[in-house]
Scaffold this motif. Structure first.
Motif, short mmCIF file in Angstrom:
data_model
loop_
_atom_site.label_atom_id
_atom_site.label_comp_id
_atom_site.label_asym_id
_atom_site.label_seq_id
_atom_site.Cartn_x
_atom_site.Cartn_y
_atom_site.Cartn_z
N PRO A 1 0.82 -1.40 0.07
CA PRO A 1 0.07 0.38 0.45
C PRO A 1 0.92 1.50 -0.15
N PHE A 2 1.86 1.50 0.57
CA PHE A 2 2.83 2.14 0.94
C PHE A 2 3.43 2.42 -0.71
N MET A 3 4.35 2.06 -0.91
CA MET A 3 4.10 1.47 -3.01
C MET A 3 3.44 2.24 -3.63
N HIS A 4 1.77 1.37 -3.62
CA HIS A 4 0.93 2.52 -4.06
C HIS A 4 0.71 3.70 -4.19
N TRP A 5 0.54 3.71 -2.85
CA TRP A 5 0.67 5.40 -2.25
C TRP A 5 1.80 6.64 -2.98
N THR A 6 3.29 6.18 -2.88
CA THR A 6 4.08 6.75 -3.29
C THR A 6 4.20 6.96 -4.93
N LEU A 7 3.79 6.08 -5.86
CA LEU A 7 4.12 6.07 -7.27
C LEU A 7 2.42 7.12 -7.11
N ASN A 8 1.63 6.77 -6.60
CA ASN A 8 0.59 8.59 -7.05
C ASN A 8 0.59 8.94 -6.41
N ARG A 9 1.66 9.63 -5.64
CA ARG A 9 1.71 10.88 -5.35
C ARG A 9 3.32 11.36 -6.16
N SER A 10 3.67 10.23 -6.56
CA SER A 10 4.65 10.83 -7.69
C SER A 10 3.77 11.39 -9.47
N ILE A 11 3.01 10.90 -9.47
CA ILE A 11 2.12 10.97 -10.81
C ILE A 11 1.59 12.48 -10.26
N PHE A 12 1.29 12.84 -9.00
CA PHE A 12 0.40 14.44 -8.83
C PHE A 12 1.01 15.26 -8.42
N GLU A 13 2.28 14.96 -8.21
CA GLU A 13 3.20 16.30 -8.30
C GLU A 13 4.14 16.10 -9.68
N LEU A 14 4.28 15.05 -10.94
CA LEU A 14 4.73 15.51 -12.04
C LEU A 14 4.12 16.33 -12.41
N GLY A 15 2.39 16.06 -12.15
CA GLY A 15 1.60 16.96 -12.99
C GLY A 15 1.65 18.41 -12.75
N LEU A 16 2.10 18.70 -11.45
CA LEU A 16 2.05 19.81 -10.93
C LEU A 16 3.42 20.88 -11.45
N PHE A 17 4.15 20.02 -11.71
CA PHE A 17 5.02 19.64 -11.80
C PHE A 17 4.88 20.95 -13.65
N GLU A 18 4.29 20.23 -14.00
CA GLU A 18 4.39 20.12 -16.11
C GLU A 18 3.14 21.07 -16.28
N LYS A 19 2.16 21.52 -15.24
CA LYS A 19 0.67 22.39 -15.17
C LYS A 19 1.68 23.73 -15.21
N GLN A 20 2.97 23.84 -13.48
CA GLN A 20 3.52 25.09 -13.50
C GLN A 20 4.92 25.37 -14.59
N ALA A 21 4.73 24.70 -15.53
CA ALA A 21 5.78 25.00 -16.37
C ALA A 21 5.41 24.91 -17.82
N SER A 22 4.16 25.34 -17.83
CA SER A 22 3.56 25.47 -19.33
C SER A 22 2.67 27.26 -18.71
N GLN A 23 2.68 27.20 -18.02
CA GLN A 23 2.00 28.71 -17.35
C GLN A 23 3.16 29.95 -17.59
N PRO A 24 3.04 30.60 -18.37
CA PRO A 24 4.01 32.26 -18.79
C PRO A 24 4.63 32.45 -17.08
N GLN A 25 5.83 32.68 -16.98
CA GLN A 25 6.25 33.31 -15.82
C GLN A 25 6.19 34.13 -15.66
N THR A 26 5.39 35.11 -16.75
CA THR A 26 5.40 37.22 -16.50
C THR A 26 3.91 36.96 -16.42
N GLU A 27 3.09 36.12 -15.98
CA GLU A 27 2.10 36.29 -15.57
C GLU A 27 1.51 37.74 -14.32
N GLU A 28 0.87 38.52 -15.14
CA GLU A 28 -0.12 39.29 -14.07
C GLU A 28 -0.82 38.99 -13.31
N ALA A 29 -1.35 39.25 -12.33
CA ALA A 29 -2.65 40.29 -11.84
C ALA A 29 -3.42 41.27 -12.83
N PRO A 30 -4.79 40.67 -12.59
CA PRO A 30 -5.74 41.44 -13.49
C PRO A 30 -5.61 43.14 -12.77
#
Length: 93
Positions: free
Chosen positions: A52-81
């Motif tokens: 179960p711990f191995m399964h949780w670790t793999l799921n967490r890795s997929i989640f973290e990779l998704g966050l990394f990809e989402k952050q990498a795709s956002q423009p760095q100079t994005e300003e608030a309205p």
């Protein structure tokens, strides 16, 4: 989650598998290693025998990779309205 090592995505040559594994020695309390052998078969080895711990670790890795990809795709100079519309006179329930 703290990063183990910063990886340069613009590196000219990727590390070999042995170089990568050697660079990570002594940095983790537990780990799961997955990869493919020369025949294309999936290999998995773990320092933990708790499935179960191995399964949780793999799921967490997929989640973290998704966050990394989402952050990498956002423009760095994005300003608030410049202005936001907020109803300051809204009734509170």
């Amino acid at each position: 989650m703290p990063e183990a090592e910063s990886i340069d995505p613009n590196a000219q040559e990727p590390l070999s598998t042995d170089e990568l594994l050697d660079s990570l020695k002594g940095k983790f309390d537990s780990c799961i290693v997955t990869g493919f052998n020369k025949d294309g078969h999936l290999f998995m080895s773990s320092s933990v025998s708790n499935i179960p711990f191995m399964h949780w670790t793999l799921n967490r890795s997929i989640f973290e990779l998704g966050l990394f990809e989402k952050q990498a795709s956002q423009p760095q100079t994005e300003e608030a309205p410049a202005t936001t519309e907020v109803d300051t006179e809204a009734s509170e329930s």
